[in-house]
Design a protein around this motif. Structure first.
Motif, PDB file in Angstrom:
ATOM      1  N   GLU A  76       0.821  -1.222   0.000  1.00  0.00           N
ATOM      2  CA  GLU A  76       0.000   0.000   0.000  1.00  0.00           C
ATOM      3  C   GLU A  76       0.849   1.264   0.000  1.00  0.00           C
ATOM      4  OE1 GLU A  76      -3.146   2.278   2.930  1.00  0.00           O
ATOM      5  OE2 GLU A  76      -2.938   0.109   3.099  1.00  0.00           O
ATOM      6  N   ARG A  85       0.192  11.658  -5.858  1.00  0.00           N
ATOM      7  CA  ARG A  85      -1.078  12.282  -6.243  1.00  0.00           C
ATOM      8  C   ARG A  85      -2.187  11.254  -6.094  1.00  0.00           C
ATOM      9  NH1 ARG A  85      -2.087  10.441 -11.487  1.00  0.00           N
ATOM     10  NH2 ARG A  85      -0.263   9.516 -12.450  1.00  0.00           N
ATOM     11  N   PRO A  86      -3.394  11.710  -5.790  1.00  0.00           N
ATOM     12  CA  PRO A  86      -4.501  10.763  -5.701  1.00  0.00           C
ATOM     13  C   PRO A  86      -4.953  10.360  -7.098  1.00  0.00           C
ATOM     14  CG  PRO A  86      -5.303  12.979  -5.316  1.00  0.00           C
ATOM     15  CD  PRO A  86      -3.807  13.075  -5.473  1.00  0.00           C
ATOM     16  N   VAL A  87      -5.298   9.088  -7.251  1.00  0.00           N
ATOM     17  CA  VAL A  87      -5.802   8.575  -8.530  1.00  0.00           C
ATOM     18  C   VAL A  87      -7.128   7.876  -8.251  1.00  0.00           C
ATOM     19  CG1 VAL A  87      -5.378   6.992 -10.447  1.00  0.00           C
ATOM     20  CG2 VAL A  87      -3.478   8.297  -9.462  1.00  0.00           C
ATOM     21  N   LEU A  88      -8.162   8.339  -8.917  1.00  0.00           N
ATOM     22  CA  LEU A  88      -9.495   7.768  -8.746  1.00  0.00           C
ATOM     23  C   LEU A  88      -9.687   6.598  -9.705  1.00  0.00           C
ATOM     24  CD1 LEU A  88     -12.377   8.014  -7.518  1.00  0.00           C
ATOM     25  CD2 LEU A  88     -12.920   9.504  -9.460  1.00  0.00           C
ATOM     26  N   THR A 147     -12.712   4.069  -5.758  1.00  0.00           N
ATOM     27  CA  THR A 147     -11.629   3.986  -4.776  1.00  0.00           C
ATOM     28  C   THR A 147     -10.553   4.991  -5.160  1.00  0.00           C
ATOM     29  OG1 THR A 147     -10.483   2.265  -6.014  1.00  0.00           O
ATOM     30  CG2 THR A 147     -12.013   1.530  -4.293  1.00  0.00           C
ATOM     31  N   VAL A 148      -9.768   5.356  -4.175  1.00  0.00           N
ATOM     32  CA  VAL A 148      -8.650   6.264  -4.401  1.00  0.00           C
ATOM     33  C   VAL A 148      -7.370   5.533  -4.054  1.00  0.00           C
ATOM     34  CG1 VAL A 148      -7.527   8.399  -3.652  1.00  0.00           C
ATOM     35  CG2 VAL A 148     -10.005   8.319  -3.880  1.00  0.00           C
ATOM     36  N   SER A 149      -6.390   5.644  -4.916  1.00  0.00           N
ATOM     37  CA  SER A 149      -5.053   5.143  -4.601  1.00  0.00           C
ATOM     38  C   SER A 149      -4.096   6.309  -4.773  1.00  0.00           C
ATOM     39  CB  SER A 149      -4.678   3.975  -5.512  1.00  0.00           C
ATOM     40  OG  SER A 149      -4.640   4.399  -6.855  1.00  0.00           O
ATOM     41  N   TRP A 150      -2.954   6.184  -4.167  1.00  0.00           N
ATOM     42  CA  TRP A 150      -1.954   7.245  -4.252  1.00  0.00           C
ATOM     43  C   TRP A 150      -0.793   6.735  -5.083  1.00  0.00           C
ATOM     44  CZ3 TRP A 150      -2.878  12.034  -2.276  1.00  0.00           C
ATOM     45  CH2 TRP A 150      -4.010  12.144  -1.476  1.00  0.00           C
ATOM     46  N   GLN A 151      -0.448   7.482  -6.100  1.00  0.00           N
ATOM     47  CA  GLN A 151       0.639   7.072  -6.978  1.00  0.00           C
ATOM     48  C   GLN A 151       1.740   8.112  -6.942  1.00  0.00           C
ATOM     49  OE1 GLN A 151      -0.799   6.143 -10.881  1.00  0.00           O
ATOM     50  NE2 GLN A 151      -2.087   4.482 -10.145  1.00  0.00           N
ATOM     51  N   ARG A 195       5.633   7.690   5.544  1.00  0.00           N
ATOM     52  CA  ARG A 195       4.209   8.036   5.400  1.00  0.00           C
ATOM     53  C   ARG A 195       3.338   7.176   6.305  1.00  0.00           C
ATOM     54  NH1 ARG A 195       4.853   8.665  -0.963  1.00  0.00           N
ATOM     55  NH2 ARG A 195       5.563  10.820  -0.916  1.00  0.00           N
ATOM     56  N   GLU A 220       0.956   8.780   9.141  1.00  0.00           N
ATOM     57  CA  GLU A 220      -0.490   8.499   9.196  1.00  0.00           C
ATOM     58  C   GLU A 220      -0.890   7.914  10.542  1.00  0.00           C
ATOM     59  OE1 GLU A 220      -2.129   6.162   6.024  1.00  0.00           O
ATOM     60  OE2 GLU A 220      -1.189   7.421   4.506  1.00  0.00           O
TER      61      GLU A 220
END
Length: 200
Positions: free
Chosen positions: A44, A112-115, A124-128, A144, A148
């Motif tokens: 993740e 950046r968030p990727v939808l 869903t949102v993932s971070w790339q 990170r 968090e």
């Protein structure tokens, strides 16, 4: 998942079974073993298993140790007014240094968030992050996860295990939990029993 990964990193410093402290990351082979054990939570934060291939070199190990030291420093702050882990008494950074170190490491790779929204599915949102070498991605991902976790409500449940010789931190899962694992509870009870009988 951030709590699991942050605690796993902090727990690479542990009781060695002989009254001392062991460091699971004391060499590149140890880092490699730990990375393979943590494949799922790392996925993740780091972006897949392929990142782990080639991540274990000496510079990456030193960077991971720096993130761990900052994490354990802030864990010691989070468990106040209780005492920190016995392993940390002489190696803590100042809290501002630890915060700065985690923030710097977390920012090694912009993300950046990727939808994603499949048909008939749930968005869903993932971070790339941008493409970067494995060591930087690993260091940033670990930092990170620690950030968090430390910013989450779970931080309030963080404890330093009070069992004799234990140097781990844990998240208190239920109201009666006192130790990081049952074997620490057994060791603490045996130590109390021994003290009561030798004090007579």
């Amino acid at each position: 998942m951030s709590a699991q990964l942050a605690l796993a990193l902090a727990s690479t410093i542990r009781h060695d079974g002989n009254g001392g402290v062991a460091d699971d990351l004391d060499d590149i082979a140890g880092l490699t073993r730990w990375l393979h054990e943590q494949t799922e939570p790392l996925r993740e934060y780091v972006g897949g298993r392929d990142v782990l291939v080639g991540a274990a070199d000496e510079q990456t190990r030193l960077d991971v140790l720096a993130v761990r030291r900052a994490t354990r420093t802030l864990f010691a702050v989070a468990v106040r007014p209780g005492p920190p882990s016995r392993a940390d008494s002489s190696s803590l950074l100042t809290p501002p240094e630890a915060v700065g170190r985690l923030n710097q490491a977390a920012g090694l790779i912009p993300v950046r968030p990727v939808l994603s929204w499949p048909e008939q599915g749930v968005p869903t949102v993932s971070w790339q992050g941008e493409a970067a070498e494995a060591g930087r991605r690993l260091t940033a991902g670990l930092a990170r996860a620690a950030v968090e976790f430390l910013a989450s409500p779970a931080r309030g449940l963080l404890r330093a295990c009070p069992a004799p010789r234990c140097v781990r931190y844990f998240v208190k899962d239920h109201a009666r939990q006192e130790w990081c694992k049952p074997s620490c509870g057994n060791r603490a009870r045996v130590a109390r029993h021994y003290q009561r009988h030798t004090a007579r």
